[in-house]
Design a protein around this motif. Structure first.
Motif, PDB file in Angstrom:
ATOM      1  N   ALA A 266       0.837  -1.208   0.000  1.00 10.69           N
ATOM      2  CA  ALA A 266       0.000   0.000   0.000  1.00 10.69           C
ATOM      3  C   ALA A 266       0.872   1.257   0.000  1.00 10.69           C
ATOM      4  O   ALA A 266       0.610   2.218  -0.737  1.00 10.69           O
ATOM      5  N   VAL A 267       1.940   1.230   0.801  1.00 12.20           N
ATOM      6  CA  VAL A 267       2.819   2.404   0.845  1.00 12.20           C
ATOM      7  C   VAL A 267       3.524   2.574  -0.510  1.00 12.20           C
ATOM      8  O   VAL A 267       3.654   3.693  -1.023  1.00 12.20           O
ATOM      9  N   ASN A 268       3.923   1.463  -1.113  1.00  8.66           N
ATOM     10  CA  ASN A 268       4.567   1.562  -2.437  1.00  8.66           C
ATOM     11  C   ASN A 268       3.615   2.134  -3.486  1.00  8.66           C
ATOM     12  O   ASN A 268       4.028   2.903  -4.356  1.00  8.66           O
ATOM     13  N   THR A 269       2.339   1.774  -3.385  1.00  9.37           N
ATOM     14  CA  THR A 269       1.342   2.358  -4.300  1.00  9.37           C
ATOM     15  C   THR A 269       1.260   3.871  -4.077  1.00  9.37           C
ATOM     16  O   THR A 269       1.230   4.651  -5.036  1.00  9.37           O
TER      17      THR A 269
ATOM     18  N   THR B 172      -5.679  15.646  -3.377  1.00  9.16           N
ATOM     19  CA  THR B 172      -5.802  14.339  -4.041  1.00  9.16           C
ATOM     20  C   THR B 172      -6.098  13.288  -2.977  1.00  9.16           C
ATOM     21  O   THR B 172      -5.395  13.235  -1.971  1.00  9.16           O
ATOM     22  N   THR B 173      -7.095  12.474  -3.237  1.00 11.64           N
ATOM     23  CA  THR B 173      -7.381  11.341  -2.334  1.00 11.64           C
ATOM     24  C   THR B 173      -6.978  10.060  -3.048  1.00 11.64           C
ATOM     25  O   THR B 173      -7.507   9.754  -4.112  1.00 11.64           O
ATOM     26  N   ILE B 174      -6.060   9.326  -2.468  1.00  9.16           N
ATOM     27  CA  ILE B 174      -5.590   8.111  -3.153  1.00  9.16           C
ATOM     28  C   ILE B 174      -6.663   7.023  -3.088  1.00  9.16           C
ATOM     29  O   ILE B 174      -6.928   6.341  -4.066  1.00  9.16           O
ATOM     30  N   GLY B 175      -7.292   6.855  -1.953  1.00  6.77           N
ATOM     31  CA  GLY B 175      -8.445   5.956  -1.865  1.00  6.77           C
ATOM     32  C   GLY B 175      -8.126   4.477  -1.991  1.00  6.77           C
ATOM     33  O   GLY B 175      -7.032   4.023  -1.652  1.00  6.77           O
ATOM     34  N   HIS B 176      -9.078   3.734  -2.520  1.00 13.75           N
ATOM     35  CA  HIS B 176      -9.005   2.269  -2.508  1.00 13.75           C
ATOM     36  C   HIS B 176      -7.949   1.675  -3.419  1.00 13.75           C
ATOM     37  O   HIS B 176      -7.689   0.470  -3.336  1.00 13.75           O
ATOM     38  N   VAL B 177      -7.341   2.493  -4.263  1.00 17.96           N
ATOM     39  CA  VAL B 177      -6.196   2.001  -5.057  1.00 17.96           C
ATOM     40  C   VAL B 177      -5.158   1.384  -4.118  1.00 17.96           C
ATOM     41  O   VAL B 177      -4.486   0.410  -4.465  1.00 17.96           O
ATOM     42  N   GLN B 178      -5.049   1.963  -2.919  1.00 16.34           N
ATOM     43  CA  GLN B 178      -4.079   1.469  -1.922  1.00 16.34           C
ATOM     44  C   GLN B 178      -4.330   0.030  -1.506  1.00 16.34           C
ATOM     45  O   GLN B 178      -3.448  -0.649  -0.999  1.00 16.34           O
ATOM     46  N   ARG B 179      -5.540  -0.440  -1.674  1.00 22.17           N
ATOM     47  CA  ARG B 179      -5.868  -1.779  -1.197  1.00 22.17           C
ATOM     48  C   ARG B 179      -5.624  -2.862  -2.246  1.00 22.17           C
ATOM     49  O   ARG B 179      -5.684  -4.051  -1.928  1.00 22.17           O
TER      50      ARG B 179
END
Ligand code: F6P
Length: 320
Positions: free
Chosen positions: A143-146, A246-253
């Motif tokens: 998630a952090v790498n994303t 900017t909201t990164i959101g569910h891409v992190q998951r």
């Protein structure tokens, strides 16, 4: 133990599939039958499960999400829900349960252990890294790498336009994603729930960086503080530099798990089944000082997550 069950619960996290694979393959190695329970505790209550074979978990080590699917199950919080879950286990002859999930999922496992005597092993699977007993949870690294990939892109455009980027990352009430993404991306400022922020101090630090030749700023805000939108609005009222949220959101998951998460998944999954095979239940597995550990589940869920203030200071000393 001859027959065990496995479920993923709560928010999904990259590496859950790799952990499922490790649990199934280790179970089969020991001659156990392994049941994959679908949709977390909901599937346990509804008796929705499938026997897992050697090839059931082929080609998933690299995939994000969870092949067993997941749910946040409120019914398990009730005695009636727990009774139904235990009935399913009894009916199926399942003697031990592996639960891959975060804090809420572990509390469910603890209730089944404490109240009903079900041997459970918890594998920490959440991007939030909000469990104190383990240095890292499964999915956090990916998630952090994303976040890093996206923040790098934001830096490009912010520098071209000499703007300030306010980036909101996930983490629920924990600031670890913001802390690690902030340090590793070279963000100038992070705003986390564990530390009260002062908008005048933030403006002072931005102005100082611009006076020192910076052309852009990145502020990483943890969702537990406020939204990127709200923070950007607040900041725009007190600075003349242009601010963009900017909201990164569910891409992190989502996404393919990193090497670090795949290694954790292999070791956590393997350790969980080794414990059950030794007849040990009521534990959680984790990593501490680079060693795979296990701990009493009741003790683990009662620990309060501590914030790493030294890392926070590190960011302030190296990014300005
Ligand atoms: O626990 C993982 C997490 O992604 C948190 O960071 C976030 O607050 C939450 O889940 C979002 O949940 P949902 O996907 O149900 O909106």
């Amino acid at each position: 133990m001859k027959r065990i069950g496995l479920l993923t619960s709560g928010g999904d996290a990259p590496g859950m599939n790799a952990a499922i694979r490790a649990v199934v393959r280790t179970g089969l190695y020991f001659g156990m039958e392994v049941y994959g329970i679908r949709r977390g505790y909901t599937g346990l209550i509804d008796d929705d499960m499938v026997p897992m074979e050697m090839r059931s978990v082929s080609d998933i080590v690299q995939r994000g999400g969870t092949m067993l699917r997941t749910a946040r199950c409120l019914e398990l919080l009730t005695k009636e829900g727990q009774r139904k879950a235990v009935e399913t286990l009894d009916r199926r002859g399942i003697e031990g349960l592996v639960v891959i999930g975060g804090d809420g999922s572990f509390r469910g496992a603890r209730d089944l252990t404490e109240g009903w005597g079900v041997p459970t092993i918890g594998i920490p699977g959440t991007i939030d890294n909000d469990l104190e007993y383990t240095d890292y949870t499964l999915g956090f690294d990916t998630a952090v790498n994303t976040c890093l990939d996206l923040i790098n892109k934001l830096r490009d455009t912010m520098t071209s336009h000499e703007r300030i980027s306010v980036v909101e990352v996930m983490g629920r009430r924990c600031g670890d994603i913001a802390l690690y993404a902030g340090i590793a991306s070279g963000a100038e400022i992070i705003v986390v729930p564990e530390i009260a922020f002062d908008i005048d101090d933030i403006v002072m630090r931005i102005n100082r960086s611009r006076a020192n030749g910076k052309h852009s700023n990145i502020i990483v805000v943890a969702e537990g503080v406020m939204s990127a939108e709200a923070f950007a609005k607040k900041l725009q009222e007190v600075t003349t530099y242009s601010v963009r949220p900017t909201t990164i959101g569910h891409v992190q998951r989502g996404g393919s798990p990193s090497m670090a998460d795949r290694m954790l998944a292999a070791q956590f999954g393997n350790k969980a089944v080794r414990l059950l095979n030794e007849g040990v239940g009521n534990r959680v597995v984790g990593i501490h000082k680079n060693e795979i550990i296990d701990m009493d589940i009741i003790e683990a869920v009662s620990m309060k997550k501590k914030f790493n203030y030294e890392l926070y200071e590190t960011l302030q000393m190296i990014s300005y």
